[in-house]
Scaffold this motif. Sequence first.
Motif, PDB file in Angstrom:
ATOM      1  N   SER A   1       0.854  -1.190   0.000  1.00  0.00           N
ATOM      2  CA  SER A   1       0.000   0.000   0.000  1.00  0.00           C
ATOM      3  C   SER A   1       0.885   1.235   0.000  1.00  0.00           C
ATOM      4  N   ARG A   2       0.683   2.094  -0.978  1.00  0.00           N
ATOM      5  CA  ARG A   2       1.482   3.309  -1.041  1.00  0.00           C
ATOM      6  C   ARG A   2       1.233   4.198   0.173  1.00  0.00           C
ATOM      7  N   ALA A   3      -0.011   4.223   0.649  1.00  0.00           N
ATOM      8  CA  ALA A   3      -0.347   5.054   1.813  1.00  0.00           C
ATOM      9  C   ALA A   3       0.388   4.561   3.064  1.00  0.00           C
ATOM     10  N   LEU A   4       0.433   3.245   3.264  1.00  0.00           N
ATOM     11  CA  LEU A   4       1.123   2.697   4.435  1.00  0.00           C
ATOM     12  C   LEU A   4       2.635   2.882   4.320  1.00  0.00           C
ATOM     13  N   ASP A   5       3.164   2.701   3.117  1.00  0.00           N
ATOM     14  CA  ASP A   5       4.596   2.918   2.912  1.00  0.00           C
ATOM     15  C   ASP A   5       4.966   4.365   3.229  1.00  0.00           C
ATOM     16  N   ARG A   6       4.161   5.289   2.741  1.00  0.00           N
ATOM     17  CA  ARG A   6       4.391   6.715   2.986  1.00  0.00           C
ATOM     18  C   ARG A   6       4.313   7.009   4.494  1.00  0.00           C
ATOM     19  N   ALA A   7       3.344   6.408   5.178  1.00  0.00           N
ATOM     20  CA  ALA A   7       3.187   6.618   6.619  1.00  0.00           C
ATOM     21  C   ALA A   7       4.396   6.076   7.384  1.00  0.00           C
ATOM     22  N   GLY A   8       4.958   4.970   6.923  1.00  0.00           N
ATOM     23  CA  GLY A   8       6.155   4.424   7.552  1.00  0.00           C
ATOM     24  C   GLY A   8       7.347   5.360   7.416  1.00  0.00           C
ATOM     25  N   ILE A   9       7.523   5.913   6.229  1.00  0.00           N
ATOM     26  CA  ILE A   9       8.610   6.873   5.993  1.00  0.00           C
ATOM     27  C   ILE A   9       8.404   8.121   6.848  1.00  0.00           C
ATOM     28  N   GLN A  10       7.164   8.601   6.902  1.00  0.00           N
ATOM     29  CA  GLN A  10       6.870   9.802   7.690  1.00  0.00           C
ATOM     30  C   GLN A  10       7.089   9.563   9.180  1.00  0.00           C
ATOM     31  N   ALA A  11       6.781   8.364   9.660  1.00  0.00           N
ATOM     32  CA  ALA A  11       6.982   8.060  11.081  1.00  0.00           C
ATOM     33  C   ALA A  11       8.457   8.193  11.451  1.00  0.00           C
ATOM     34  N   VAL A  12       9.333   7.721  10.587  1.00  0.00           N
ATOM     35  CA  VAL A  12      10.774   7.830  10.847  1.00  0.00           C
ATOM     36  C   VAL A  12      11.215   9.288  10.713  1.00  0.00           C
ATOM     37  N   ALA A  13      10.788   9.941   9.640  1.00  0.00           N
ATOM     38  CA  ALA A  13      11.222  11.308   9.373  1.00  0.00           C
ATOM     39  C   ALA A  13      10.767  12.286  10.461  1.00  0.00           C
ATOM     40  N   ARG A  14       9.598  12.059  11.051  1.00  0.00           N
ATOM     41  CA  ARG A  14       9.055  12.978  12.065  1.00  0.00           C
ATOM     42  C   ARG A  14       9.457  12.620  13.485  1.00  0.00           C
ATOM     43  N   ALA A  15      10.019  11.447  13.692  1.00  0.00           N
ATOM     44  CA  ALA A  15      10.323  10.988  15.053  1.00  0.00           C
ATOM     45  C   ALA A  15      11.323  11.915  15.744  1.00  0.00           C
ATOM     46  N   LYS A  16      11.021  12.224  16.984  1.00  0.00           N
ATOM     47  CA  LYS A  16      11.919  13.026  17.825  1.00  0.00           C
ATOM     48  C   LYS A  16      12.431  12.093  18.917  1.00  0.00           C
ATOM     49  N   CYS A  17      13.475  11.362  18.582  1.00  0.00           N
ATOM     50  CA  CYS A  17      14.000  10.351  19.489  1.00  0.00           C
ATOM     51  C   CYS A  17      15.137  10.918  20.324  1.00  0.00           C
ATOM     52  N   PRO A  18      15.354  10.324  21.501  1.00  0.00           N
ATOM     53  CA  PRO A  18      16.451  10.784  22.349  1.00  0.00           C
ATOM     54  C   PRO A  18      17.797  10.515  21.693  1.00  0.00           C
ATOM     55  N   PRO A  19      18.823  11.240  22.146  1.00  0.00           N
ATOM     56  CA  PRO A  19      20.154  10.996  21.586  1.00  0.00           C
ATOM     57  C   PRO A  19      20.644   9.599  21.957  1.00  0.00           C
ATOM     58  N   PRO A  20      21.624   9.105  21.224  1.00  0.00           N
ATOM     59  CA  PRO A  20      22.146   7.775  21.521  1.00  0.00           C
ATOM     60  C   PRO A  20      22.918   7.772  22.839  1.00  0.00           C
ATOM     61  N   PRO A  21      23.141   6.588  23.396  1.00  0.00           N
ATOM     62  CA  PRO A  21      23.991   6.497  24.587  1.00  0.00           C
ATOM     63  C   PRO A  21      25.385   7.059  24.266  1.00  0.00           C
ATOM     64  N   PRO A  22      26.092   7.534  25.283  1.00  0.00           N
ATOM     65  CA  PRO A  22      27.420   8.129  25.040  1.00  0.00           C
ATOM     66  C   PRO A  22      28.359   7.225  24.233  1.00  0.00           C
ATOM     67  N   GLN A  23      28.229   5.912  24.424  1.00  0.00           N
ATOM     68  CA  GLN A  23      29.119   4.980  23.710  1.00  0.00           C
ATOM     69  C   GLN A  23      28.882   5.000  22.198  1.00  0.00           C
ATOM     70  N   PHE A  24      27.715   5.506  21.765  1.00  0.00           N
ATOM     71  CA  PHE A  24      27.391   5.508  20.335  1.00  0.00           C
ATOM     72  C   PHE A  24      27.402   6.912  19.722  1.00  0.00           C
ATOM     73  N   GLN A  25      27.840   7.908  20.482  1.00  0.00           N
ATOM     74  CA  GLN A  25      27.961   9.255  19.934  1.00  0.00           C
ATOM     75  C   GLN A  25      28.949   9.234  18.772  1.00  0.00           C
ATOM     76  N   ASN A  26      28.646  10.018  17.761  1.00  0.00           N
ATOM     77  CA  ASN A  26      29.515  10.169  16.591  1.00  0.00           C
ATOM     78  C   ASN A  26      29.747   8.870  15.826  1.00  0.00           C
ATOM     79  N   GLN A  27      28.780   7.951  15.928  1.00  0.00           N
ATOM     80  CA  GLN A  27      28.826   6.727  15.126  1.00  0.00           C
ATOM     81  C   GLN A  27      27.588   6.697  14.236  1.00  0.00           C
ATOM     82  N   LYS A  28      27.789   6.307  13.002  1.00  0.00           N
ATOM     83  CA  LYS A  28      26.671   6.194  12.062  1.00  0.00           C
ATOM     84  C   LYS A  28      26.134   4.764  12.101  1.00  0.00           C
ATOM     85  N   PHE A  29      24.811   4.652  12.167  1.00  0.00           N
ATOM     86  CA  PHE A  29      24.152   3.352  12.167  1.00  0.00           C
ATOM     87  C   PHE A  29      23.188   3.282  10.994  1.00  0.00           C
TER      88      PHE A  29
END
Length: 102
Positions: A62-90
């Motif tokens: 479903s294009r609508a569900l796919d779009r909603a999945g992308i938007q959920a990630v793009a709009r998420a305001k998540c906490p910063p990573p633990p100090p051990q993962f600062q400056n690392q790309k995942f």
Amino acid sequence: TPPVDMATLQARFESELHACIEAGKTYPREALLSGTTGTVQVEFDYFNGDMNNVGVKRSSGSRALDRAGIQAVARAKCPPPPPQFQNQKFHFLLHLEFPLGG
């Protein structure tokens, strides 16, 4: 203090990130009205709290569900990573479910 188990720390971090994205997920109105359900596999890069290169790895059908999945990630305001993962790309791959009545 005992040494930090990095695998456990990363699993906890991934779980928190997934929960943060799930919390901001919205079911598209058109999908609700048509009774459309599905799971979209979304991939993205994460660096110090920023999520980039968001895309669909496997469509829900479903294009609508796919779009909603992308938007959920793009709009998420998540906490910063633990100090051990600062400056690392995942690179993450998440399954976002869109069930009705759930």
